[in-house]
Design a protein around this motif. Sequence first.
Motif, PDB file in Angstrom:
ATOM      1  N   MET B   1       0.844  -1.206   0.000  1.00 13.44           N
ATOM      2  CA  MET B   1       0.000   0.000   0.000  1.00 13.44           C
ATOM      3  C   MET B   1       0.884   1.263   0.000  1.00 13.44           C
ATOM      4  SD  MET B   1      -2.796   1.144   2.844  1.00 13.44           S
ATOM      5  CE  MET B   1      -3.971  -0.169   2.751  1.00 13.44           C
ATOM      6  N   LYS B   2       0.722   2.074  -1.047  1.00 14.27           N
ATOM      7  CA  LYS B   2       1.460   3.343  -1.099  1.00 14.27           C
ATOM      8  C   LYS B   2       0.449   4.477  -0.956  1.00 14.27           C
ATOM      9  CE  LYS B   2       5.481   2.143  -3.829  1.00 14.27           C
ATOM     10  NZ  LYS B   2       6.220   2.457  -5.048  1.00 14.27           N
ATOM     11  N   VAL B   3       0.575   5.187   0.148  1.00 16.24           N
ATOM     12  CA  VAL B   3      -0.466   6.150   0.514  1.00 16.24           C
ATOM     13  C   VAL B   3      -0.096   7.563   0.073  1.00 16.24           C
ATOM     14  CG1 VAL B   3      -1.804   7.052   2.440  1.00 16.24           C
ATOM     15  CG2 VAL B   3      -0.927   4.744   2.508  1.00 16.24           C
ATOM     16  N   THR B   4      -1.081   8.271  -0.446  1.00 18.62           N
ATOM     17  CA  THR B   4      -0.863   9.681  -0.741  1.00 18.62           C
ATOM     18  C   THR B   4      -2.024  10.491  -0.161  1.00 18.62           C
ATOM     19  OG1 THR B   4      -0.265  11.266  -2.452  1.00 18.62           O
ATOM     20  CG2 THR B   4      -2.040   9.743  -2.988  1.00 18.62           C
ATOM     21  N   PHE B   5      -1.944  11.803  -0.276  1.00 22.12           N
ATOM     22  CA  PHE B   5      -2.973  12.681   0.316  1.00 22.12           C
ATOM     23  C   PHE B   5      -2.905  14.021  -0.416  1.00 22.12           C
ATOM     24  CE2 PHE B   5       0.895  12.371   2.866  1.00 22.12           C
ATOM     25  CZ  PHE B   5       1.418  13.648   2.679  1.00 22.12           C
ATOM     26  N   PRO B   6      -3.942  14.837  -0.322  1.00 26.42           N
ATOM     27  CA  PRO B   6      -3.897  16.139  -1.010  1.00 26.42           C
ATOM     28  C   PRO B   6      -2.985  17.135  -0.283  1.00 26.42           C
ATOM     29  CG  PRO B   6      -5.975  15.874   0.149  1.00 26.42           C
ATOM     30  CD  PRO B   6      -5.247  14.584   0.299  1.00 26.42           C
ATOM     31  N   HIS B   7      -2.448  18.069  -1.027  1.00 25.85           N
ATOM     32  CA  HIS B   7      -1.646  19.133  -0.420  1.00 25.85           C
ATOM     33  C   HIS B   7      -2.530  20.220   0.157  1.00 25.85           C
ATOM     34  CE1 HIS B   7       2.566  18.451  -1.049  1.00 25.85           C
ATOM     35  NE2 HIS B   7       2.391  18.098  -2.310  1.00 25.85           N
ATOM     36  N   MET B   8      -2.063  20.834   1.222  1.00 28.24           N
ATOM     37  CA  MET B   8      -2.671  22.076   1.708  1.00 28.24           C
ATOM     38  C   MET B   8      -1.583  22.805   2.491  1.00 28.24           C
ATOM     39  SD  MET B   8      -6.125  22.814   3.911  1.00 28.24           S
ATOM     40  CE  MET B   8      -5.566  22.345   5.542  1.00 28.24           C
ATOM     41  N   GLY B   9      -0.881  23.706   1.826  1.00 25.69           N
ATOM     42  CA  GLY B   9       0.215  24.398   2.498  1.00 25.69           C
ATOM     43  C   GLY B   9       1.263  23.405   2.965  1.00 25.69           C
ATOM     44  N   HIS B  10       1.562  23.426   4.277  1.00 22.35           N
ATOM     45  CA  HIS B  10       2.605  22.553   4.810  1.00 22.35           C
ATOM     46  C   HIS B  10       2.046  21.276   5.419  1.00 22.35           C
ATOM     47  CE1 HIS B  10       4.820  26.086   4.059  1.00 22.35           C
ATOM     48  NE2 HIS B  10       4.295  26.756   5.051  1.00 22.35           N
ATOM     49  N   LEU B  11       0.800  20.983   5.110  1.00 17.74           N
ATOM     50  CA  LEU B  11       0.148  19.800   5.679  1.00 17.74           C
ATOM     51  C   LEU B  11       0.913  18.512   5.389  1.00 17.74           C
ATOM     52  CD1 LEU B  11      -2.465  18.627   7.039  1.00 17.74           C
ATOM     53  CD2 LEU B  11      -3.397  18.404   4.751  1.00 17.74           C
ATOM     54  N   TRP B  12       1.551  18.470   4.201  1.00 18.32           N
ATOM     55  CA  TRP B  12       2.257  17.246   3.803  1.00 18.32           C
ATOM     56  C   TRP B  12       3.253  16.784   4.851  1.00 18.32           C
ATOM     57  CZ3 TRP B  12       7.606  17.297   3.155  1.00 18.32           C
ATOM     58  CH2 TRP B  12       8.204  18.554   3.092  1.00 18.32           C
ATOM     59  N   LEU B  13       3.943  17.780   5.449  1.00 21.24           N
ATOM     60  CA  LEU B  13       4.985  17.444   6.412  1.00 21.24           C
ATOM     61  C   LEU B  13       4.388  16.724   7.625  1.00 21.24           C
ATOM     62  CD1 LEU B  13       7.676  20.123   6.928  1.00 21.24           C
ATOM     63  CD2 LEU B  13       7.211  18.493   8.717  1.00 21.24           C
ATOM     64  N   VAL B  14       3.218  17.216   8.052  1.00 21.41           N
ATOM     65  CA  VAL B  14       2.558  16.674   9.233  1.00 21.41           C
ATOM     66  C   VAL B  14       1.972  15.296   8.930  1.00 21.41           C
ATOM     67  CG1 VAL B  14       0.716  17.118  10.892  1.00 21.41           C
ATOM     68  CG2 VAL B  14       2.043  19.025   9.947  1.00 21.41           C
ATOM     69  N   ARG B 169      14.410  25.837   3.845  1.00 16.96           N
ATOM     70  CA  ARG B 169      15.366  24.844   4.324  1.00 16.96           C
ATOM     71  C   ARG B 169      14.868  24.208   5.625  1.00 16.96           C
ATOM     72  NH1 ARG B 169      19.664  27.875   4.980  1.00 16.96           N
ATOM     73  NH2 ARG B 169      19.808  27.397   7.190  1.00 16.96           N
ATOM     74  N   ALA B 170      14.228  25.040   6.447  1.00 15.04           N
ATOM     75  CA  ALA B 170      13.694  24.529   7.713  1.00 15.04           C
ATOM     76  C   ALA B 170      12.689  23.411   7.458  1.00 15.04           C
ATOM     77  CB  ALA B 170      13.037  25.663   8.488  1.00 15.04           C
ATOM     78  N   LEU B 171      11.863  23.576   6.424  1.00 13.20           N
ATOM     79  CA  LEU B 171      10.862  22.558   6.125  1.00 13.20           C
ATOM     80  C   LEU B 171      11.528  21.225   5.794  1.00 13.20           C
ATOM     81  CD1 LEU B 171       8.253  24.522   3.962  1.00 13.20           C
ATOM     82  CD2 LEU B 171       8.055  23.823   6.348  1.00 13.20           C
ATOM     83  N   GLN B 172      12.609  21.289   5.011  1.00 13.14           N
ATOM     84  CA  GLN B 172      13.322  20.050   4.664  1.00 13.14           C
ATOM     85  C   GLN B 172      13.914  19.395   5.903  1.00 13.14           C
ATOM     86  OE1 GLN B 172      16.192  21.343   1.808  1.00 13.14           O
ATOM     87  NE2 GLN B 172      14.663  21.657   0.196  1.00 13.14           N
ATOM     88  N   GLU B 173      14.498  20.228   6.764  1.00 13.21           N
ATOM     89  CA  GLU B 173      15.128  19.663   7.958  1.00 13.21           C
ATOM     90  C   GLU B 173      14.104  19.081   8.909  1.00 13.21           C
ATOM     91  OE1 GLU B 173      18.039  22.189   9.820  1.00 13.21           O
ATOM     92  OE2 GLU B 173      18.849  22.796   7.873  1.00 13.21           O
ATOM     93  N   LEU B 174      12.959  19.762   9.015  1.00 13.78           N
ATOM     94  CA  LEU B 174      11.904  19.245   9.889  1.00 13.78           C
ATOM     95  C   LEU B 174      11.355  17.936   9.342  1.00 13.78           C
ATOM     96  CD1 LEU B 174       9.817  22.388  10.886  1.00 13.78           C
ATOM     97  CD2 LEU B 174      11.162  20.921  12.386  1.00 13.78           C
ATOM     98  N   ASP B 175      11.289  17.859   8.032  1.00 11.76           N
ATOM     99  CA  ASP B 175      10.793  16.643   7.400  1.00 11.76           C
ATOM    100  C   ASP B 175      11.704  15.471   7.751  1.00 11.76           C
ATOM    101  OD1 ASP B 175       9.321  14.972   5.754  1.00 11.76           O
ATOM    102  OD2 ASP B 175      10.574  15.404   4.008  1.00 11.76           O
ATOM    103  N   ALA B 176      13.005  15.754   7.761  1.00 12.82           N
ATOM    104  CA  ALA B 176      13.972  14.689   8.023  1.00 12.82           C
ATOM    105  C   ALA B 176      14.078  14.340   9.509  1.00 12.82           C
ATOM    106  CB  ALA B 176      15.337  15.101   7.487  1.00 12.82           C
TER     107      ALA B 176
END
Lengths: 319, 360
Positions: B1-14, B169-176
């Motif tokens: 199962m490969k899950v995806t979801f819609p974007h809404m601003g920075h929601l993807w990260l959460v 850059r912060a978003l990338q680091e938070l993602d990681a």
Amino acid sequence: MTSIYLGIDVGSVSTNVIALDIDGNLLASVYLRTRGQPIPAIQEGLREIRATLGREVTVAGVGTTGSGRGLAAVMTGADVVKNEITAHAVAASQVVPGVQTVLEIGGQDSKIIILRQGVVTDFAMNTVCAAGTGSFLDQQAARLGIPIENFGRLALGAKNPVRIAGRCAVFAESDMIHKQQQGHPLDDIVAGLCEALVRNYLNNVGKGKEILPPVVFQGGVAANAGMRQAFSRALGTEVIVPEHYGVMGAYGAALLAREARPKTSAFRGFELTERDFRTGGFECRGCANHCEVVELREGKEVLARWGDRCGKWSNAVAV
Amino acid sequence: MKVTFPHMGHLWLVLKAALTGIGLEVVVPPPCTRRTLELGVRHAPESACLPLKVNLGNYLEAKELGADTIVMAGGVGPCRIGYYSQVQREILRDLGCAYEMVVFEPPDVHFNEVWDKIKYLNRRPWQDGVHGVVMAWLKACAVDALEQEVQRLRPREAQTGLADAVFRRALQELDAAGSRKEVNRVVKEIKGELAALPLKPDVRVIRVGIVGEIYTVLEPLVNLDIEKRLGALGVEVVRGLFLSRWINDNLFKGLLPLPGHHPEKTAPPFLNHFVGGHGWESVGDTVTFARRGCDGVIQLAPLTCMPEIVAHSVMPAVQQATGIPVMTIYLDEQTGEAGLQTRLEAFVDMLRRQKGVRAG
């Protein structure tokens, strides 16, 4: 040697340039068609202004406005770059002190500006429709074979203005042709058309705004006597059309430049009318956005870039 | 199962943190671009509002990356987004785009359903899942805290765009980041970097509140980067809608001590009840911003959004009573950048001049 302030309004249909003396009196004004080519239009406007004034002038300040304000600002070295709403409001309150409502209809867009105690308190621009009123009138005059200068005057003799659907230009045109085929006299149709456009403007742009006198009507469409009459009837008040109704944006931009009183103007000199300006563009492939970047060049030198979301290109040039 | 979801601003990260936490393989859709919008617009009903169109574009782009399951929110009440998941399911089926859809209905109405769906998705021991949810929550709070700092800096920074570059850059680091410690470290470091940015010497900043429908407020593609545009015009943007607050208000029932929306206290007498979407909050937040001394309010909404139209029609009364100018902007795929820019400049100019007059 006289000092002047220049105001440049680059719109979709017309490009206007105005020169004021240091006391704010109008020395010269030029009205040109933009014809989709703002750069030559700006150059031509400045050339004509200089020809009218003679060579002995120094420019104390430059203001630009209109949808081409950014381009014009970079090209000429403007001290003040202001949107059309502010420029028109400033111009109207200079000509008619105490003005409370400004109706402005140009080639492509129409605006309403509400002022109280000399300050803009509210404004609106056409959104869904009421767009292209000036261009639409132009087109209808051409279709009927009447010079645009006489088109509005026809409406004044109308006895029974025909009711025309004014929701948008496409409906208005087909309804108008229908009325013509039915055999209504031309003056009644033109009067009906003016009323439809005014109705449309008041419903879509002026929606819910408190329109108090004095009311100033400006922009290219103010030349149309039929539109002026239709507005005063619909509003039940006198509608003032200033002498330079067609160049009020440029006038306002010049007034704003004068108000800003730059120590030394950034103006790049009248010689710019002889320089070689070119615009070009490319699609940036730096990320998934694929922004369309536009650049303005003078000879080989890049003067400015815009259109990128991240600032990679626009920040690379010091404007 | 490969899950995806819609974007809404920075929601993807959460969402990514939460879904990986329960052991799912996650495909984040490519960032929203013009292409996303075009794909969505091509296949969506014309009169549907923007969220449906952009979401659809997200799914189609995620499909290209191999996603096979969509997780999204449903809803009840007057806002159409509630049934958009069903409409999207049908459109995707008609396109021959095979997707399984897991639709989360509001937990206060359909609690058992939500529970069943989590059980269905979960692939790990419960402790791991809880850890994922905690990480998601921490990241949401971190993003929101940093973004507020960027909103404050945008009109003040000496060179436009620097704060945003740090934030990207912060978003990338938070993602990681994989632990609470790491999230805290990123927040601390980025805050330090932001604090060190050179500022303009003497700026006179005006403050504008942003209210409106959550998707148009949070998604920069559809609002044409309105916050950056305002920042460049010397405006400090404040808003009431943040992901962390939304999660707190809607999922945690406002249990955590975060500033939330209390439209029942702020919106009356202008609007006395829920109207769907964020219409009630838009009115309430406008009143709040007026009380807190904002110079103006901009209301954002997708074209034809019913809750925001109700709020819009109430705004003149709010404006009259509180004296705060409100400008409403409707957005759809036709919205032109030049028109938006002129309106923003005019609004900001108007506020500046009014302020000048009031102060002088």
